[in-house]
Design an enzyme around this catalytic site. Structure first.
Site, PDB file in Angstrom:
ATOM      1  N   GLU A  65       0.812  -1.223   0.000  1.00 38.86           N
ATOM      2  CA  GLU A  65       0.000   0.000   0.000  1.00 38.86           C
ATOM      3  C   GLU A  65       0.842   1.268   0.000  1.00 38.86           C
ATOM      4  O   GLU A  65       0.505   2.242  -0.671  1.00 38.86           O
ATOM      5  CB  GLU A  65      -0.942  -0.002   1.213  1.00 38.86           C
ATOM      6  CG  GLU A  65      -2.051  -1.036   1.154  1.00 38.86           C
ATOM      7  CD  GLU A  65      -1.662  -2.411   1.663  1.00 38.86           C
ATOM      8  OE1 GLU A  65      -2.539  -3.285   1.746  1.00 38.86           O
ATOM      9  OE2 GLU A  65      -0.456  -2.593   1.990  1.00 38.86           O
ATOM     10  N   HIS A 134     -10.320  -5.647  10.315  1.00 41.28           N
ATOM     11  CA  HIS A 134     -11.005  -5.559   9.026  1.00 41.28           C
ATOM     12  C   HIS A 134     -12.415  -4.991   9.162  1.00 41.28           C
ATOM     13  O   HIS A 134     -13.229  -5.154   8.253  1.00 41.28           O
ATOM     14  CB  HIS A 134     -11.116  -6.951   8.370  1.00 41.28           C
ATOM     15  CG  HIS A 134      -9.802  -7.582   8.027  1.00 41.28           C
ATOM     16  ND1 HIS A 134      -9.006  -8.185   8.970  1.00 41.28           N
ATOM     17  CD2 HIS A 134      -9.151  -7.690   6.851  1.00 41.28           C
ATOM     18  CE1 HIS A 134      -7.911  -8.657   8.376  1.00 41.28           C
ATOM     19  NE2 HIS A 134      -7.971  -8.369   7.095  1.00 41.28           N
TER      20      HIS A 134
END
Length: 339
Positions: A65, A134
């Site tokens: 990322e 998450h």
């Protein structure tokens, strides 16, 4: 029931349509992220794009990322308009230097010589037992830091219009979509998020809230999934003779304080619903926006319905216990009325 000439889309499909329409007219727009190519995105929001635009403009990336968000910052400063996906907002920790020290600050650092016209789209929210890494929203984390616009659609119409507006904006925009609103069955599906979406391209103004239900007794303010919980609570309250007004923030940065204040001035009461953590977050900012402006309009102390300050549990019964829901909003009204 679908009405004649009604074109209902999920948020996922409306996001993909907005990106495709902008890519057809602006060659500087391209997309990067993990699994956004042949898979069409884990949440379906890039489905069909690689087939039309190819892998030069729809770029599947490694699980890195920091690398691809940093690359997007450079591309944006060089005249491109990248759309990048951070698959889960929870992953911001591994790439926050690229987001906040580069994307958000480089326009300021350059004295306005460089613009950073990029969109960082990222999924938020729990409710499906994906645990503490998450399932977060962390709206307040991004809204707290200057240099980025932040939006969070609650329905497919706003999702398309906000995405188009974000891609055309010369500032970086963090586009936070709730997984439970995407229309992906395995994540749970909120039927109210799938609404009529015009086929033509259009924009929804960033920085403008919407009153999505009129009322006179209490104002309920929320965003994303919380809007649907607020509307369900308002329906329950209506059966008890209580008229609730619901405000959909749509945008966190800029925050439309005037719409919030006008609603509370009318109703005299305020409940804020936020799936983010209770402390130091959006809910407190909204309450402060009202009380610092004119506390005399309030007939009762404001209430918050938010996620408690604990890591999000994996066990379904524990997670559901923590999440905001319509019953908790109704209970907040009952407490307010009793005070």
């Amino acid at each position: 029931m679908t009405k004649p000439n009604e074109r209902k889309l999920t948020i996922a499909r409306s996001m993909a349509e907005a990106i495709a329409q902008e890519m057809r007219i602006d060659p500087s727009v391209f997309v990067m992220g993990e699994d956004i190519g042949p898979l069409g995105g884990v949440y379906g929001n890039t489905r069909g794009l690689i087939e039309e635009f190819g892998d030069e403009r729809i770029r599947d990336t490694p699980i890195s990322e920091t690398a691809f968000i940093s690359a997007a910052v450079g591309a944006a400063q060089d005249g491109m308009r990248p759309v990048v996906e951070l698959m889960f907002v929870d992953f911001f920790g591994v790439c926050f230097d690229a987001i906040y020290n580069l994307m958000a600050k480089n326009t300021y650092f350059s004295g306005g010589s460089f613009k950073v016209p990029m969109v960082l789209m990222t999924s938020t929210g729990g409710g499906y037992s994906d645990a503490g890494q998450h399932s977060q929203c962390v709206y307040g984390t991004f809204a707290h830091l200057p240099g980025m616009k932040v939006v969070a659609p609650s329905n497919a119409y706003d999702a398309k219009g906000l995405m188009t507006a974000a891609m055309r904006d010369d500032s970086p925009v963090v586009y936070m979509f709730h997984k439970g609103l995407q229309g992906m069955g395995w994540l749970g599906t909120e039927a109210g998020a799938t609404v009529h979406v015009p086929e033509e391209s259009y924009t929804v103004e960033i920085g403008k809230a919407k009153v999505v239900r009129q009322g006179k007794d209490v104002t309920i303010v929320s965003l994303g999934m919380g809007v649907h919980n607020a509307l369900k609570a308002a329906k329950t309250l209506e059966s008890q003779g209580v008229s609730a007004e619901v405000v959909d923030l749509v945008s966190l940065v800029p925050l439309d304080r005037e719409t919030i204040r006008a609603s509370v001035a009318k109703t005299g009461r305020l409940i804020v619903v936020d799936e983010d953590y209770m402390s130091y977050g959006v809910s407190g900012e909204i309450i402060a926006s009202v009380t610092e402006h004119d506390i005399s309009v309030l007939k009762a102390a404001p209430k918050r319905v938010a996620f408690p300050d604990v890591p999000i549990p994996f066990a379904r019964v524990m997670e559901q216990y923590c999440l905001p829901n319509p019953d908790k909003i109704v209970a907040a009204w009952d407490q307010m009325k009793a005070a």
